[in-house]
Structure formats: structure tokens, C-alpha cells
Design a protein around this motif. Structure first.
Motif, PDB file in Angstrom:
ATOM      1  N   THR A   1     -51.518  32.793   2.543  1.00  0.00           N
ATOM      2  CA  THR A   1     -51.656  31.148   2.745  1.00  0.00           C
ATOM      3  C   THR A   1     -51.707  30.708   1.501  1.00  0.00           C
ATOM      4  OG1 THR A   1     -53.914  31.200   3.411  1.00  0.00           O
ATOM      5  CG2 THR A   1     -52.099  31.112   5.001  1.00  0.00           C
ATOM      6  N   THR A   2     -52.533  31.081   0.651  1.00  0.00           N
ATOM      7  CA  THR A   2     -52.765  30.516  -0.897  1.00  0.00           C
ATOM      8  C   THR A   2     -51.587  30.560  -1.531  1.00  0.00           C
ATOM      9  OG1 THR A   2     -55.011  31.011  -0.595  1.00  0.00           O
ATOM     10  CG2 THR A   2     -54.446  30.646  -2.933  1.00  0.00           C
ATOM     11  N   LEU A   3     -51.067  31.967  -1.373  1.00  0.00           N
ATOM     12  CA  LEU A   3     -49.610  32.070  -2.244  1.00  0.00           C
ATOM     13  C   LEU A   3     -48.459  31.155  -1.982  1.00  0.00           C
ATOM     14  CD1 LEU A   3     -49.672  36.017  -2.898  1.00  0.00           C
ATOM     15  CD2 LEU A   3     -50.196  34.439  -4.477  1.00  0.00           C
ATOM     16  N   ALA A   4     -48.495  30.939  -0.747  1.00  0.00           N
ATOM     17  CA  ALA A   4     -47.532  29.987  -0.195  1.00  0.00           C
ATOM     18  C   ALA A   4     -47.780  28.627  -0.680  1.00  0.00           C
ATOM     19  CB  ALA A   4     -47.456  29.999   1.435  1.00  0.00           C
ATOM     20  N   ALA A   5     -48.904  28.275  -0.724  1.00  0.00           N
ATOM     21  CA  ALA A   5     -49.082  26.823  -1.423  1.00  0.00           C
ATOM     22  C   ALA A   5     -49.126  26.791  -2.628  1.00  0.00           C
ATOM     23  CB  ALA A   5     -50.753  26.432  -0.986  1.00  0.00           C
ATOM     24  N   ALA A   6     -48.767  27.883  -3.466  1.00  0.00           N
ATOM     25  CA  ALA A   6     -48.797  27.676  -4.786  1.00  0.00           C
ATOM     26  C   ALA A   6     -47.473  26.957  -5.434  1.00  0.00           C
ATOM     27  CB  ALA A   6     -48.738  29.045  -5.506  1.00  0.00           C
ATOM     28  N   SER A   7     -46.412  26.988  -4.247  1.00  0.00           N
ATOM     29  CA  SER A   7     -45.130  26.405  -4.757  1.00  0.00           C
ATOM     30  C   SER A   7     -44.651  25.706  -3.330  1.00  0.00           C
ATOM     31  CB  SER A   7     -44.113  27.304  -5.355  1.00  0.00           C
ATOM     32  OG  SER A   7     -43.745  28.435  -4.314  1.00  0.00           O
ATOM     33  N   THR A   8     -43.804  24.739  -3.540  1.00  0.00           N
ATOM     34  CA  THR A   8     -43.226  24.159  -2.285  1.00  0.00           C
ATOM     35  C   THR A   8     -41.516  23.797  -2.708  1.00  0.00           C
ATOM     36  OG1 THR A   8     -43.319  22.284  -0.755  1.00  0.00           O
ATOM     37  CG2 THR A   8     -43.972  21.724  -3.133  1.00  0.00           C
ATOM     38  N   GLU A   9     -40.989  23.645  -1.689  1.00  0.00           N
ATOM     39  CA  GLU A   9     -39.409  23.485  -1.916  1.00  0.00           C
ATOM     40  C   GLU A   9     -39.275  21.995  -1.220  1.00  0.00           C
ATOM     41  OE1 GLU A   9     -35.680  25.569  -0.527  1.00  0.00           O
ATOM     42  OE2 GLU A   9     -36.646  26.811  -2.593  1.00  0.00           O
ATOM     43  N   VAL A  10     -38.534  21.254  -1.830  1.00  0.00           N
ATOM     44  CA  VAL A  10     -38.335  19.774  -1.362  1.00  0.00           C
ATOM     45  C   VAL A  10     -36.766  19.367  -1.533  1.00  0.00           C
ATOM     46  CG1 VAL A  10     -38.925  17.267  -1.751  1.00  0.00           C
ATOM     47  CG2 VAL A  10     -40.750  19.021  -2.501  1.00  0.00           C
ATOM     48  N   ASP A  11     -36.444  18.912  -0.307  1.00  0.00           N
ATOM     49  CA  ASP A  11     -34.989  18.366   0.045  1.00  0.00           C
ATOM     50  C   ASP A  11     -34.995  16.936  -0.730  1.00  0.00           C
ATOM     51  OD1 ASP A  11     -32.599  17.880   0.386  1.00  0.00           O
ATOM     52  OD2 ASP A  11     -32.512  17.970   2.501  1.00  0.00           O
ATOM     53  N   ILE A  12     -34.287  16.819  -1.793  1.00  0.00           N
ATOM     54  CA  ILE A  12     -34.219  15.461  -2.473  1.00  0.00           C
ATOM     55  C   ILE A  12     -32.851  14.890  -2.306  1.00  0.00           C
ATOM     56  CG2 ILE A  12     -35.718  16.147  -4.152  1.00  0.00           C
ATOM     57  CD1 ILE A  12     -33.607  16.528  -6.190  1.00  0.00           C
TER      58      ILE A  12
ATOM     59  N   PRO B   1     -56.998   1.814 -18.739  1.00  0.00           N
ATOM     60  CA  PRO B   1     -58.078   2.574 -19.545  1.00  0.00           C
ATOM     61  C   PRO B   1     -57.794   3.914 -19.255  1.00  0.00           C
ATOM     62  CG  PRO B   1     -58.820   1.903 -17.260  1.00  0.00           C
ATOM     63  CD  PRO B   1     -57.621   1.124 -17.456  1.00  0.00           C
ATOM     64  N   ALA B   2     -56.830   4.351 -18.550  1.00  0.00           N
ATOM     65  CA  ALA B   2     -56.058   5.916 -18.705  1.00  0.00           C
ATOM     66  C   ALA B   2     -55.911   6.484 -19.855  1.00  0.00           C
ATOM     67  CB  ALA B   2     -55.164   5.982 -17.549  1.00  0.00           C
ATOM     68  N   PRO B   3     -56.392   7.651 -20.292  1.00  0.00           N
ATOM     69  CA  PRO B   3     -56.104   8.065 -21.754  1.00  0.00           C
ATOM     70  C   PRO B   3     -54.663   8.810 -21.747  1.00  0.00           C
ATOM     71  CG  PRO B   3     -57.469   9.547 -20.545  1.00  0.00           C
ATOM     72  CD  PRO B   3     -57.397   8.387 -19.609  1.00  0.00           C
ATOM     73  N   LYS B   4     -54.402   9.280 -20.565  1.00  0.00           N
ATOM     74  CA  LYS B   4     -53.090  10.200 -20.905  1.00  0.00           C
ATOM     75  C   LYS B   4     -51.902   9.841 -19.776  1.00  0.00           C
ATOM     76  CE  LYS B   4     -54.949  14.266 -22.912  1.00  0.00           C
ATOM     77  NZ  LYS B   4     -54.481  14.187 -24.171  1.00  0.00           N
ATOM     78  N   ASN B   5     -50.745  10.406 -20.025  1.00  0.00           N
ATOM     79  CA  ASN B   5     -49.700  10.024 -19.080  1.00  0.00           C
ATOM     80  C   ASN B   5     -49.844  10.711 -17.956  1.00  0.00           C
ATOM     81  OD1 ASN B   5     -48.450   8.756 -21.244  1.00  0.00           O
ATOM     82  ND2 ASN B   5     -47.397  10.719 -21.880  1.00  0.00           N
ATOM     83  N   LEU B   6     -49.014  10.673 -16.647  1.00  0.00           N
ATOM     84  CA  LEU B   6     -49.299  11.310 -15.458  1.00  0.00           C
ATOM     85  C   LEU B   6     -48.601  12.552 -15.644  1.00  0.00           C
ATOM     86  CD1 LEU B   6     -47.815   8.752 -12.878  1.00  0.00           C
ATOM     87  CD2 LEU B   6     -50.128   9.250 -13.426  1.00  0.00           C
ATOM     88  N   ALA B   7     -49.253  13.611 -15.361  1.00  0.00           N
ATOM     89  CA  ALA B   7     -48.871  14.892 -15.497  1.00  0.00           C
ATOM     90  C   ALA B   7     -47.743  15.280 -14.938  1.00  0.00           C
ATOM     91  CB  ALA B   7     -49.936  15.904 -15.158  1.00  0.00           C
ATOM     92  N   VAL B   8     -46.919  16.228 -15.439  1.00  0.00           N
ATOM     93  CA  VAL B   8     -45.488  16.754 -14.976  1.00  0.00           C
ATOM     94  C   VAL B   8     -45.953  18.036 -14.595  1.00  0.00           C
ATOM     95  CG1 VAL B   8     -43.237  17.194 -15.647  1.00  0.00           C
ATOM     96  CG2 VAL B   8     -44.213  15.221 -16.566  1.00  0.00           C
ATOM     97  N   PRO B   9     -45.751  18.414 -13.433  1.00  0.00           N
ATOM     98  CA  PRO B   9     -45.959  19.743 -12.732  1.00  0.00           C
ATOM     99  C   PRO B   9     -44.716  20.638 -13.186  1.00  0.00           C
ATOM    100  CG  PRO B   9     -44.933  18.714 -10.826  1.00  0.00           C
ATOM    101  CD  PRO B   9     -45.330  17.508 -11.990  1.00  0.00           C
ATOM    102  N   PRO B  10     -44.863  21.878 -13.363  1.00  0.00           N
ATOM    103  CA  PRO B  10     -43.867  22.906 -13.329  1.00  0.00           C
ATOM    104  C   PRO B  10     -43.029  22.920 -12.153  1.00  0.00           C
ATOM    105  CG  PRO B  10     -45.719  24.115 -12.791  1.00  0.00           C
ATOM    106  CD  PRO B  10     -46.031  22.768 -12.823  1.00  0.00           C
ATOM    107  N   TYR B  11     -41.476  22.571 -12.491  1.00  0.00           N
ATOM    108  CA  TYR B  11     -40.563  22.533 -11.394  1.00  0.00           C
ATOM    109  C   TYR B  11     -39.235  22.988 -11.975  1.00  0.00           C
ATOM    110  CZ  TYR B  11     -38.814  18.186 -13.370  1.00  0.00           C
ATOM    111  OH  TYR B  11     -38.341  17.165 -14.214  1.00  0.00           O
ATOM    112  N   ALA B  12     -38.292  23.034 -11.013  1.00  0.00           N
ATOM    113  CA  ALA B  12     -37.063  23.552 -11.155  1.00  0.00           C
ATOM    114  C   ALA B  12     -36.199  23.315 -10.226  1.00  0.00           C
ATOM    115  CB  ALA B  12     -36.914  25.277 -11.131  1.00  0.00           C
TER     116      ALA B  12
ATOM    117  N   ILE C   1     -41.029  22.879  -6.644  1.00  0.00           N
ATOM    118  CA  ILE C   1     -42.367  22.671  -7.435  1.00  0.00           C
ATOM    119  C   ILE C   1     -43.429  23.708  -7.342  1.00  0.00           C
ATOM    120  CG2 ILE C   1     -44.227  21.029  -7.644  1.00  0.00           C
ATOM    121  CD1 ILE C   1     -42.444  18.852  -6.190  1.00  0.00           C
ATOM    122  N   GLY C   2     -43.671  24.028  -8.481  1.00  0.00           N
ATOM    123  CA  GLY C   2     -44.865  25.091  -8.758  1.00  0.00           C
ATOM    124  C   GLY C   2     -44.303  26.391  -9.273  1.00  0.00           C
TER     125      GLY C   2
END
Length: 176
Positions: free
Chosen positions: A46-57, A155-166, A175-176
Motif C-alpha cells: 500500500t505504501t508503494l502504491a501511494a508512491a505514485s499516482t496516474e491521473v487522466d488529464i 512572505p513565502a520564500p520559495k516557489n510552489l514545488a514541482v513534483p516528479p512527473y511524466a 506523478i511520483g
């Protein structure tokens, strides 16, 4: 002279062989006893399955931002309009608190995928809100992000983070 040097070397005996064989069996036995303890530290399925997710865009309309959950975090998937892309690319990099080009934050210009957590105190910004078209606004402390997820005000110091995706074709992204 070399003949006498080899004559001084002891010849292997049956006891030497038994000593080495017993040690080898002991090492293999210890490894077999320890392996289950090491193997149980691996993450479960279950943890490995949560490591990535596929989304229909394929069904996300132009100008729409969809929020999905990945690793317990909100992820914004934005199908940007041509005007949003042009506005994001027209920003001079030296004006940004955390300099990054729009091209470095996207794989395809029409899609922006960012982790939806404000870099100030971890709030969740609102999509399509704030003074920048297609941008994000964090109402908790007033951080403002543009259509590329870059911090522009507040006040935010950085940009919104970009996750690894393909991208997997034109209609799916992993994603992931």
C-alpha cells in the motif's frame, strides 16, 4: 633457497578444512536468520502504491485547475491558457524572489503541475485567485503565486514545488 622456503610452509590438514567449512556454514546460517529481520523493513504494497499516482488529464478544460492527492499532499494540475503561458514567460527573472523560468517548471507549456502547499507555513493556496491570471493566492498570510507557481508577493520564500512527473501520451500523467 626457494626450495627450503616452500618446505617450511605447513600443509593443509583435514582439521583446517573442517574449520573453514564450519565457519562458512555459520555465516550462511547467520545470514538466513537475519534476512527476515532486514526484509520486514521494506515498505508494504500500500505504501508503494501511494508512491505514485496516474491521473487522466484528458477531461481537464483549458483554464481549469484540478486538485488531486499524492502522498497525502494536494497537487494542482493546471491546464493553462495561451494567455497564462505568455504572461508567465514574459516575467523578467530578476524580478522574482525565487528565480525560475516557466520553461524549467513545465514539461509541456499548457500543463503546470505543482504541489499545492504554500512554502511559507504549509497552508493550501487557492487556485485561479490573486492578482495574476491563473495564479494562486494563500489567504492565510497573503502569499501570491503566478500562473507558473512562482512566488511573486508575500512572505513565502520559495516557489510552489514541482513534483516528479511524466506524461503517458496526451491524456495521462504519472506523478511520483
Amino acid at each position: 633457497m626457494e626450495a627450503s622456503a616452500t618446505a617450511d610452509e605447513p600443509t593443509p590438514t583435514r582439521r583446517d578444512f573442517l574449520f573453514i567449512a564450519t565457519g562458512a556454514v555459520g555465516v550462511v546460517g547467520a545470514g538466513a536468520a537475519v534476512w527476515p529481520l532486514i526484509d520486514q523493513m521494506n515498505p508494504d504494497a500500500t505504501t508503494l502504491a501511494a508512491a505514485s499516482t496516474e491521473v487522466d488529464i484528458g477531461n481537464i478544460a483549458e483554464g481549469q485547475i484540478v486538485t488531486i492527492k499524492w502522498r497525502g499532499k494536494p497537487v494542482f494540475i493546471s491546464h493553462r491558457t495561451q494567455a497564462e503561458i505568455e504572461a508567465a514567460r514574459a516575467v523578467p527573472i530578476d524580478e522574482l524572489p525565487d528565480p525560475a523560468t516557466d520553461q524549467s517548471r513545465t514539461q509541456k507549456p499548457e500543463w503546470l503541475i505543482v504541489i499545492g502547499i504554500c512554502t511559507h507555513l504549509g497552508c493550501v493556496p487557492l487556485g485561479n485567485d490573486g492578482p495574476f491570471q491563473g495564479g494562486y493566492f494563500c489567504p492565510c498570510h497573503g502569499s501570491v503565486y503566478d500562473a507558473s507557481g512562482r512566488i511573486r508577493q508575500g512572505p513565502a520564500p520559495k516557489n510552489l514545488a514541482v513534483p516528479p512527473y511524466a506524461f503517458d501520451g496526451d491524456a495521462k500523467v504519472k506523478i511520483g
